[in-house]
Motif scaffolding. Sequence first.
Motif, PDB file in Angstrom:
ATOM      1  N   ARG A 124       0.863  -1.178   0.000  1.00  0.00           N
ATOM      2  CA  ARG A 124       0.000   0.000   0.000  1.00  0.00           C
ATOM      3  C   ARG A 124       0.900   1.229   0.000  1.00  0.00           C
ATOM      4  NH1 ARG A 124      -2.801  -3.450  -1.195  1.00  0.00           N
ATOM      5  NH2 ARG A 124      -4.835  -4.092  -0.373  1.00  0.00           N
ATOM      6  N   ALA A 125       0.561   2.233  -0.795  1.00  0.00           N
ATOM      7  CA  ALA A 125       1.390   3.435  -0.903  1.00  0.00           C
ATOM      8  C   ALA A 125       1.675   4.004   0.476  1.00  0.00           C
ATOM      9  CB  ALA A 125       0.696   4.465  -1.784  1.00  0.00           C
TER      10      ALA A 125
ATOM     11  N   THR B 204       5.324   5.675   3.094  1.00  0.00           N
ATOM     12  CA  THR B 204       6.651   6.289   3.172  1.00  0.00           C
ATOM     13  C   THR B 204       7.602   5.387   3.962  1.00  0.00           C
ATOM     14  OG1 THR B 204       5.920   7.574   5.101  1.00  0.00           O
ATOM     15  CG2 THR B 204       5.821   8.653   2.939  1.00  0.00           C
TER      16      THR B 204
ATOM     17  N   SER C   3       9.462  -3.341   2.241  1.00  0.00           N
ATOM     18  CA  SER C   3       8.732  -2.433   1.354  1.00  0.00           C
ATOM     19  C   SER C   3       8.709  -2.967  -0.068  1.00  0.00           C
ATOM     20  CB  SER C   3       9.376  -1.043   1.361  1.00  0.00           C
ATOM     21  OG  SER C   3      10.684  -1.086   0.802  1.00  0.00           O
TER      22      SER C   3
ATOM     23  N   PRO D 249       8.349   1.198  -9.216  1.00  0.00           N
ATOM     24  CA  PRO D 249       7.239   1.149  -8.262  1.00  0.00           C
ATOM     25  C   PRO D 249       7.144   2.396  -7.395  1.00  0.00           C
ATOM     26  CG  PRO D 249       9.022  -0.316  -7.579  1.00  0.00           C
ATOM     27  CD  PRO D 249       9.379   0.185  -8.940  1.00  0.00           C
ATOM     28  N   ILE D 250       5.908   2.811  -7.120  1.00  0.00           N
ATOM     29  CA  ILE D 250       5.650   3.836  -6.111  1.00  0.00           C
ATOM     30  C   ILE D 250       6.013   3.245  -4.755  1.00  0.00           C
ATOM     31  CG2 ILE D 250       3.811   5.167  -4.983  1.00  0.00           C
ATOM     32  CD1 ILE D 250       2.301   5.004  -7.691  1.00  0.00           C
ATOM     33  N   PRO D 251       6.735   3.974  -3.885  1.00  0.00           N
ATOM     34  CA  PRO D 251       7.081   3.408  -2.573  1.00  0.00           C
ATOM     35  C   PRO D 251       5.850   2.950  -1.802  1.00  0.00           C
ATOM     36  CG  PRO D 251       8.347   5.389  -2.984  1.00  0.00           C
ATOM     37  CD  PRO D 251       7.330   5.307  -4.083  1.00  0.00           C
ATOM     38  N   CYS D 252       5.908   1.719  -1.315  1.00  0.00           N
ATOM     39  CA  CYS D 252       4.790   1.126  -0.591  1.00  0.00           C
ATOM     40  C   CYS D 252       5.271   0.455   0.685  1.00  0.00           C
ATOM     41  CB  CYS D 252       4.097   0.056  -1.447  1.00  0.00           C
ATOM     42  SG  CYS D 252       3.183   0.666  -2.867  1.00  0.00           S
TER      43      CYS D 252
ATOM     44  N   ALA E  61      -6.288   1.804  -4.674  1.00  0.00           N
ATOM     45  CA  ALA E  61      -5.297   1.506  -3.633  1.00  0.00           C
ATOM     46  C   ALA E  61      -5.134   0.014  -3.433  1.00  0.00           C
ATOM     47  CB  ALA E  61      -5.714   2.167  -2.318  1.00  0.00           C
TER      48      ALA E  61
ATOM     49  N   PRO F   2      -1.461  -0.643  -6.126  1.00  0.00           N
ATOM     50  CA  PRO F   2      -0.907   0.348  -5.201  1.00  0.00           C
ATOM     51  C   PRO F   2       0.464   0.857  -5.601  1.00  0.00           C
ATOM     52  CG  PRO F   2      -0.764  -1.840  -4.257  1.00  0.00           C
ATOM     53  CD  PRO F   2      -1.590  -1.963  -5.497  1.00  0.00           C
ATOM     54  N   HIS F   3       1.279  -0.003  -6.224  1.00  0.00           N
ATOM     55  CA  HIS F   3       2.647   0.376  -6.569  1.00  0.00           C
ATOM     56  C   HIS F   3       2.752   1.038  -7.941  1.00  0.00           C
ATOM     57  CE1 HIS F   3       1.929  -3.327  -8.601  1.00  0.00           C
ATOM     58  NE2 HIS F   3       2.187  -4.091  -7.551  1.00  0.00           N
ATOM     59  N   GLY F   4       1.644   1.102  -8.677  1.00  0.00           N
ATOM     60  CA  GLY F   4       1.641   1.775  -9.967  1.00  0.00           C
ATOM     61  C   GLY F   4       2.387   1.050 -11.065  1.00  0.00           C
TER      62      GLY F   4
END
Length: 297
Positions: free
Chosen positions: A21-22, A24, A31, A141-144, A262, A266-268
Motif C-alpha cells: 500500500r502506498a 513512506t 517495502s 514502483p511507487i514506494p509502498c 489503492a 498500489p505500486h503503480g
Amino acid sequence: MEELFPELQPLRRNALRLHPRAGTPSYEDSSVGGPLRWPADEPWPLCAEEHYYDDGLEDATRHEAVVPMVPVVQLYAADAPGVPFPQGSDLLQVLWCPFNHGEEPYERCPLPQVRWRKTADVRRVLLTPPEPADAPEGHVPIPCVVHPEQVTEYPDWDDIPQELRNEIDDRVRRFEEVSGWDYFYHLSTAPGTKVGGHPRGWNGSTTWFSCERCGQPSHHLLTVTCAEFDGESWRTWLPAEDRPDNDSGPKIYLSESERAAAAKNPHGLMVSGGGDVYLFECRSCPDRPVEHLFFLN
C-alpha cells in the motif's frame, strides 16, 4: 481443500502475500519500491547491458545510457514467516533495471538482481539514488509499505501432474458446479505480489523448472504483478479491509475509486503495458542463481 481433495496435500506450499500500500517506508522497513538498506561501502548496481524503450511489442528504441537499478522489494526475515532465507542472512533485496531487456518483443521486461544480506553487517547505509528521469512509465514502483500475510496455495491446474489431474478432474468439476467457485481463480494460487508459493501461471507449467547450472529444481522466489486481484479472484483473495461497504462484488476491480485503486494497483507498476515478472531461484547452488520470466497479460 485437503478435506475435499487429499491428493493435493503433497503439492501444498506456503506463500507470503505482501499486500503493498502506498506509504513512506524507510530503509529499516520491508517495502515495495522503498529505499534499501544498502551498504555505504558497496557501489550501487548499474545496468550497462543493452536495454530498450518499448511497450513490449514490436517497436523498440535502444536506450544508450548506463542507469542505476531501482528498488523493487525489500523484505526483512522478521516480516517473512515461512520464507527460507539462506543461512546467515535476514534481508532480501530485489532491484531491476527499469528499461526492457530481451530479444523477443513480447518477452522484454526489466532485468532483476537479487541480494541476500545480514542486517548486522550493514553499519552505514548508502542513500538510494533517484530513479532515471526517463524510465518507462509503470516500470518504477511507487514506494509502498507492506502487510505480509502467509497463505496456503495449491498449483495451477496446468502445473498438477497429468496423472493426478485425470484422477481428480471429475470431482473438481462437480465441486465447481455446486459451489460456484473456480479452482484456478479461488482455490489454487494467490494473485498479487508475493514471495514463495506457487507461481500463478498461464498456458503451460511454470512450476517444474530446473537450474541451468546444476539441473536441480528451481523454486519460485517472487512474483511482481500489475494487479493485486482481478474480477474473479477477489471472492477469496481480496482482503476484507479492502472490500467495498456495499455488496458490489467484482465492480471494485473496474472501479476508479480511490479505495479500489489503492487495493488493485498500489505500486503503480504496469510493466510493458501490463505484465507480471516471475523470479525463480536454485537453492542447490551455493550462490542461489536467479532466473526470471515475463508474462504479458
